[in-house]
Write an enzyme that holds these catalytic residues in place. Sequence first.
Site, PDB file in Angstrom:
ATOM      1  N   LYS A  34       0.829  -1.214   0.000  1.00 18.01           N
ATOM      2  CA  LYS A  34       0.000   0.000   0.000  1.00 18.01           C
ATOM      3  C   LYS A  34       0.857   1.254   0.000  1.00 18.01           C
ATOM      4  O   LYS A  34       0.534   2.226  -0.683  1.00 18.01           O
ATOM      5  CB  LYS A  34      -0.953   0.004   1.201  1.00 18.01           C
ATOM      6  N   LYS A  50      -6.220 -10.458  -5.885  1.00 23.93           N
ATOM      7  CA  LYS A  50      -7.429 -10.630  -5.064  1.00 23.93           C
ATOM      8  C   LYS A  50      -8.438  -9.525  -5.365  1.00 23.93           C
ATOM      9  O   LYS A  50      -8.058  -8.408  -5.744  1.00 23.93           O
ATOM     10  CB  LYS A  50      -7.077 -10.638  -3.577  1.00 23.93           C
ATOM     11  N   LYS A 110     -10.996  -3.464  -2.920  1.00 22.87           N
ATOM     12  CA  LYS A 110     -11.603  -2.176  -3.269  1.00 22.87           C
ATOM     13  C   LYS A 110     -10.599  -1.236  -3.919  1.00 22.87           C
ATOM     14  O   LYS A 110     -10.979  -0.303  -4.615  1.00 22.87           O
ATOM     15  CB  LYS A 110     -12.266  -1.533  -2.060  1.00 22.87           C
TER      16      LYS A 110
HETATM   17  N1  AQP Z   1     -10.584 -10.938  -2.100  1.00 23.37           N
HETATM   18  C1  AQP Z   1     -10.811 -11.400  -0.873  1.00 23.37           C
HETATM   19  N2  AQP Z   1     -11.034 -12.719  -0.664  1.00 23.37           N
HETATM   20  C2  AQP Z   1     -11.289 -13.203   0.577  1.00 23.37           C
HETATM   21  N3  AQP Z   1     -11.326 -12.421   1.677  1.00 23.37           N
HETATM   22  C3  AQP Z   1     -11.111 -11.100   1.530  1.00 23.37           C
HETATM   23  N4  AQP Z   1     -11.084 -10.060   2.397  1.00 23.37           N
HETATM   24  C4  AQP Z   1     -10.819  -8.923   1.729  1.00 23.37           C
HETATM   25  N5  AQP Z   1     -10.665  -9.175   0.421  1.00 23.37           N
HETATM   26  C5  AQP Z   1     -10.843 -10.520   0.257  1.00 23.37           C
HETATM   27  C6  AQP Z   1     -11.343 -10.192   3.842  1.00 23.37           C
HETATM   28  O1  AQP Z   1     -12.387  -9.296   4.202  1.00 23.37           O
HETATM   29  C7  AQP Z   1     -12.224  -8.925   5.566  1.00 23.37           C
HETATM   30  C8  AQP Z   1     -12.445  -7.461   5.756  1.00 23.37           C
HETATM   31  O2  AQP Z   1     -11.505  -6.760   5.026  1.00 23.37           O
HETATM   32  P1  AQP Z   1     -11.079  -5.279   5.381  1.00 23.37           P
HETATM   33  O3  AQP Z   1     -12.218  -4.493   5.822  1.00 23.37           O
HETATM   34  O4  AQP Z   1      -9.871  -5.291   6.218  1.00 23.37           O
HETATM   35  O5  AQP Z   1     -10.732  -4.780   3.982  1.00 23.37           O
HETATM   36  P2  AQP Z   1      -9.485  -5.118   3.155  1.00 23.37           P
HETATM   37  O6  AQP Z   1      -8.868  -6.424   3.401  1.00 23.37           O
HETATM   38  O7  AQP Z   1      -8.623  -3.937   3.290  1.00 23.37           O
HETATM   39  O8  AQP Z   1     -10.315  -5.173   1.837  1.00 23.37           O
HETATM   40  P3  AQP Z   1      -9.790  -4.811   0.474  1.00 23.37           P
HETATM   41  O9  AQP Z   1     -10.916  -4.630  -0.442  1.00 23.37           O
HETATM   42  O10 AQP Z   1      -8.766  -5.785   0.107  1.00 23.37           O
HETATM   43  O11 AQP Z   1      -9.171  -3.401   0.735  1.00 23.37           O
HETATM   44  P4  AQP Z   1      -7.857  -2.797   0.195  1.00 23.37           P
HETATM   45  O12 AQP Z   1      -8.047  -2.716  -1.286  1.00 23.37           O
HETATM   46  O13 AQP Z   1      -7.791  -1.467   0.881  1.00 23.37           O
HETATM   47  O14 AQP Z   1      -6.758  -3.748   0.594  1.00 23.37           O
HETATM   48  C9  AQP Z   1     -10.824  -9.384   5.973  1.00 23.37           C
HETATM   49  O15 AQP Z   1     -10.956 -10.528   6.799  1.00 23.37           O
HETATM   50  C10 AQP Z   1     -10.168  -9.749   4.680  1.00 23.37           C
HETATM   51  O16 AQP Z   1      -9.248 -10.796   4.837  1.00 23.37           O
END
Ligand code: AQP
Length: 332
Positions: A112, A195, A198
């Site tokens: 990031k 993966k 967002k």
């Molecule tokens: N692609 C995915 N497959 C399975 N699990 C996923 N999680 C996120 N993406 C996937 C799981 O969702 C939970 C909540 O996530 P978060 O709120 O911490 O968001 P994140 O992981 O930051 O989601 P993003 O979309 O991947 O955000 P960015 O793009 O900012 O990195 C967690 O348990 C996560 O494992």
Amino acid sequence: RPRVLSGIQPTAGSFHLGNYLGAVRQWVALQESHDAFYMVVDLHAITVPQDPAELRRNTRVAVAQLLAAGLDPDRCTLFVQSHVPEHAQLAWVMNCVTGFGEASRMTQFKDKSAKQGADRTTVGLFTYPVLMVADILLYQANQVPVGEDQRQHLELTRDLADRFNTRYGDTFTIPSPYIVKETAKIFDLQDPSIKMSKSASSPKGIIDLLDEPKATAKKIKSAVTDTDTVIRFDREAKPGVSNLLTILSTLTGTDIPKLESAYEGKGYGALKTDLAEAMVDFVTPFRDRTQEYLDDPATLDSILAKGAEKARAVAAETLATSYDRLGLLPAK
Ligand code: AQP
């Protein structure tokens, strides 16, 4: 009952399918068998700039979605992270037992911060995993249901809990990750080598649960597959098709070998049509239920107030023990 703790960020407005299949779906199941604590992690969200009005709204939308997904405030403790000040307090303590090099090795931070550039990356983003450590340890959680991307942060949690316990005496339960292999990583529909996330480059690759169902169906139909025509699960050779099979299998409760034989001799079009239908069947009532909770802010507030009270009772006790072990002079 063993205890579980997990959190989700309120940043995007809508959860995406990866969040749901990788995490939230497990949360709903685990509230039946575990003493479950679930929270919307707004303090994690502010590690990157947020518009205040939007953050407030998105926090409510996140809570409404968790309820729509099936969390029951009578079966679990549902709260907002910032309503329990002990998270920030224990995070400071854990920052002070974390090595700078150790924190620097977190791959999510490296990815990031590389994208954002050093001047736009906050110190908060750097210590984000340590806040997550505090989130988990405060509740003495045995298990933490998360997607694969959080495995390294769970390892850090175990290391720091163990280090604190060794240095200051037994204080924290050492938690284990609870990762369901099949859905631990849902992939981007346009680029199945990454993966679903967002922050992905194209919105076409992400299914937001609150999207118009028609738009969702369209995204499925334009998902990347391959030039072959055989419907077979093979993560390496056929990542796009395998991702679609995983999603369909989870949504319909049909195992993958069964799907493979059902689609024998049929093309990708048939698979996509069925998956689009399964998605629409899932998201349509989900969106309606989310809206119903949003239309009743008094109920939402009362659920969160009760949740925060229950969470604080546990968190305050752990924080007090850790302060005592550290030798911080108690206030009289
Ligand atoms: N692609 C995915 N497959 C399975 N699990 C996923 N999680 C996120 N993406 C996937 C799981 O969702 C939970 C909540 O996530 P978060 O709120 O911490 O968001 P994140 O992981 O930051 O989601 P993003 O979309 O991947 O955000 P960015 O793009 O900012 O990195 C967690 O348990 C996560 O494992």
